[in-house]
Design an enzyme around this catalytic site. Structure first.
Site, mmCIF file in Angstrom:
data_model
loop_
_atom_site.group_PDB
_atom_site.id
_atom_site.type_symbol
_atom_site.label_atom_id
_atom_site.label_comp_id
_atom_site.label_asym_id
_atom_site.label_seq_id
_atom_site.Cartn_x
_atom_site.Cartn_y
_atom_site.Cartn_z
ATOM 1 N N PRO A 23 0.837 -1.204 0.000
ATOM 2 C CA PRO A 23 0.000 0.000 0.000
ATOM 3 C C PRO A 23 0.871 1.253 0.000
ATOM 4 O O PRO A 23 1.841 1.332 0.759
ATOM 5 C CB PRO A 23 -0.782 -0.113 1.319
ATOM 6 C CG PRO A 23 -0.616 -1.528 1.762
ATOM 7 C CD PRO A 23 0.692 -1.994 1.224
ATOM 8 N N GLN A 99 -6.103 -2.303 2.560
ATOM 9 C CA GLN A 99 -5.548 -1.972 3.869
ATOM 10 C C GLN A 99 -6.440 -0.906 4.499
ATOM 11 O O GLN A 99 -6.646 0.159 3.929
ATOM 12 C CB GLN A 99 -4.121 -1.432 3.737
ATOM 13 C CG GLN A 99 -3.446 -1.157 5.073
ATOM 14 C CD GLN A 99 -2.119 -0.427 4.921
ATOM 15 O OE1 GLN A 99 -2.097 0.733 4.528
ATOM 16 N NE2 GLN A 99 -1.023 -1.112 5.224
ATOM 17 N N TYR A 190 0.593 5.907 12.609
ATOM 18 C CA TYR A 190 -0.841 6.161 12.494
ATOM 19 C C TYR A 190 -1.537 5.684 13.764
ATOM 20 O O TYR A 190 -0.889 5.290 14.738
ATOM 21 C CB TYR A 190 -1.388 5.518 11.229
ATOM 22 C CG TYR A 190 -0.782 6.097 9.963
ATOM 23 C CD1 TYR A 190 -0.478 7.456 9.863
ATOM 24 C CD2 TYR A 190 -0.489 5.289 8.873
ATOM 25 C CE1 TYR A 190 0.089 7.994 8.711
ATOM 26 C CE2 TYR A 190 0.084 5.819 7.708
ATOM 27 C CZ TYR A 190 0.371 7.169 7.641
ATOM 28 O OH TYR A 190 0.929 7.685 6.502
ATOM 29 N N ARG A 238 -0.456 -4.996 9.413
ATOM 30 C CA ARG A 238 0.885 -4.411 9.356
ATOM 31 C C ARG A 238 1.137 -3.717 10.684
ATOM 32 O O ARG A 238 0.414 -2.792 11.065
ATOM 33 C CB ARG A 238 1.013 -3.415 8.202
ATOM 34 C CG ARG A 238 2.329 -2.636 8.213
ATOM 35 C CD ARG A 238 2.549 -1.810 6.963
ATOM 36 N NE ARG A 238 3.012 -2.668 5.869
ATOM 37 C CZ ARG A 238 3.311 -2.216 4.643
ATOM 38 N NH1 ARG A 238 3.184 -0.937 4.365
ATOM 39 N NH2 ARG A 238 3.731 -3.062 3.710
ATOM 40 N N ARG A 334 8.165 1.074 -3.543
ATOM 41 C CA ARG A 334 8.782 1.902 -4.578
ATOM 42 C C ARG A 334 9.205 1.092 -5.811
ATOM 43 O O ARG A 334 9.100 1.593 -6.932
ATOM 44 C CB ARG A 334 9.964 2.669 -3.982
ATOM 45 C CG ARG A 334 9.513 3.785 -3.043
ATOM 46 C CD ARG A 334 10.692 4.407 -2.287
ATOM 47 N NE ARG A 334 10.243 5.461 -1.392
ATOM 48 C CZ ARG A 334 9.742 5.261 -0.172
ATOM 49 N NH1 ARG A 334 9.611 4.030 0.292
ATOM 50 N NH2 ARG A 334 9.362 6.277 0.574
#
Length: 390
Positions: A23, A99, A190, A238, A334
């Protein structure tokens, strides 16, 4: 012995290989919706051979976004955009994954490619700005780094319950859209990560203090989602497993927490860092596969399938960690942005006997039957010394 291109089965879902598109927030949504951009961008990676395709963290509430340009799944009007993405991903042979998350005290930002503060870091907007809001957190402690200086609201017990309901409602919409793999985002500073970290969570009630209390938010969210998410589909997570700071999340605590999560229905652990502070001690962010050792410990000690990302974009490195059975899936962020056909390229680099089997059948036919100068198709063959049949 498995390799990077071995199928992988978890619950009733079979992946065609061990590559996952991680994600990644793309700052390209209006009203939280997915549109042609996401269909094109994610469909291309599915066509490129990735087995499991994530879009980005999908906000479970409007204030759970990073910016007002971020995607979400907090209302039924957003389902159709997600359904379009699921359809193109499956048509290209991959499995659509979602996600779910909430940015917590790292929200209310300007998209980083548009503006930064004087320190050159991401810029948070004040609550009174038209595109800003008051962020929420386990404790009233702003993140601090990257211009995150505005006061945050400490969540009450009632609001925590509301967030858990929002997780469940989002999971129901995800199922309606056609997703077959669901990940909870408890990393990267987060909301889930901040509940687990003593740097952000200084509560004195049942959600703070001990490892068991700091993991309570996660367990209750898992329970809420597990109640609506079918057992046949993987429920994964995660986790920000280490803050790399003596006052923050410690990896040993993460092992305890993941063991509890497994008891609450967790099927797979995706390991990352906490990022609850910029004050990390000797961060190994440039080291190849630096999360592998930690992730393998979870696999061994908790007995749960695992995956991770971080500097695994060299095919030989990605293939090695699967062959040595250190992890089960390789997450690539990436590298997937840089090369939408990374798995096909990796198969070519590793000397796979049929790298184009990862492409859609019509494309594969053309690529297998090209005439003329072979390297001119855009995928030069790897040196013979580096080849091996997978």
């Amino acid at each position: 012995m498995p390799d990077l291109f071995s199928p992988y089965k978890l619950k009733d879902v079979t992946l065609r290989n061990r590559t996952v598109m991680s994600p990644m927030t793309m700052y390209n949504s209006v009203d939280g919706k997915l549109d042609d951009y996401h269909v094109s961008y994610l469909g291309a990676r599915a066509a490129g051979g990735f087995a499991l395709i994530f879009g980005e963290q999908m906000a479970i509430t409007p204030d759970g976004r990073t910016t007002t340009s971020c995607a979400g799944i907090w209302n039924d009007d957003q389902i159709e955009g997600h359904a379009r993405v699921c359809r193109i991903v499956e048509r290209m042979g991959a499995v659509p994954a979602i996600q779910l998350g909430h940015t917590g005290r790292k929200g209310s930002e300007v998209p980083p490619h548009k503006a930064t503060n004087d320190e050159g870091t991401w810029k948070q907007l004040p609550p009174e700005h038209p595109d800003g809001w008051t962020c929420v957190a386990p404790s009233a402690i702003p993140y601090g780094g990257g211009g995150h200086i505005y006061p945050v609201e400490q969540l009450t017990r009632e609001k925590i319950k509301d967030i858990h309901k929002s997780y469940a409602d989002a999971a129901r919409r995800a199922l309606d859209a056609g997703y077959k793999w669901l990940e909870m985002h408890y990393a990267h500073g987060y909301l889930g990560a901040s509940f687990f970290s003593p740097l952000a969570n200084q509560r004195t009630d049942e959600y703070g203090g001990s490892v068991e209390n700091r993991a309570r938010f996660h367990l209750e969210a898992l329970d809420a989602v597990r109640a609506v998410w079918p057992e046949k589909y993987p429920l994964t997570m995660r986790l920000g497993s280490d803050d790399l700071n003596p006052k923050g999340t410690q990896f040993e605590d993460s092992i305890i927490a993941i063991r509890m999560m497994k008891e609450h229905g967790l099927d797979f652990a995706d390991l990352s860092l906490g990022f609850n502070t910029d004050e990390m001690i000797n961060p190994p962010l440039n080291e190849v596969g630096f999360m592998i050792e930690r992730t393998n410990r979870v696999r061994r000690e908790v007995g749960i399938p695992v995956g991770t990302s971080w500097n695994l974009g060299v095919p030989q490195n990605a293939d090695r960690v699967i062959r040595e059975e250190l992890i089960d899936l390789v997450f690539l962020g990436r590298p997937a942005l840089a090369n939408p056909h990374w798995p096909i390229w990796a198969a070519r680099e590793l000397g796979h006997e049929d790298p184009f089997h990862l492409a859609p059948p019509d494309w594969a036919w053309w690529l297998r039957n090209f005439r003329g100068h072979g390297p001119s198709i855009g995928l030069p063959a790897a040196p013979v010394a580096e080849r091996r049949v997978a």
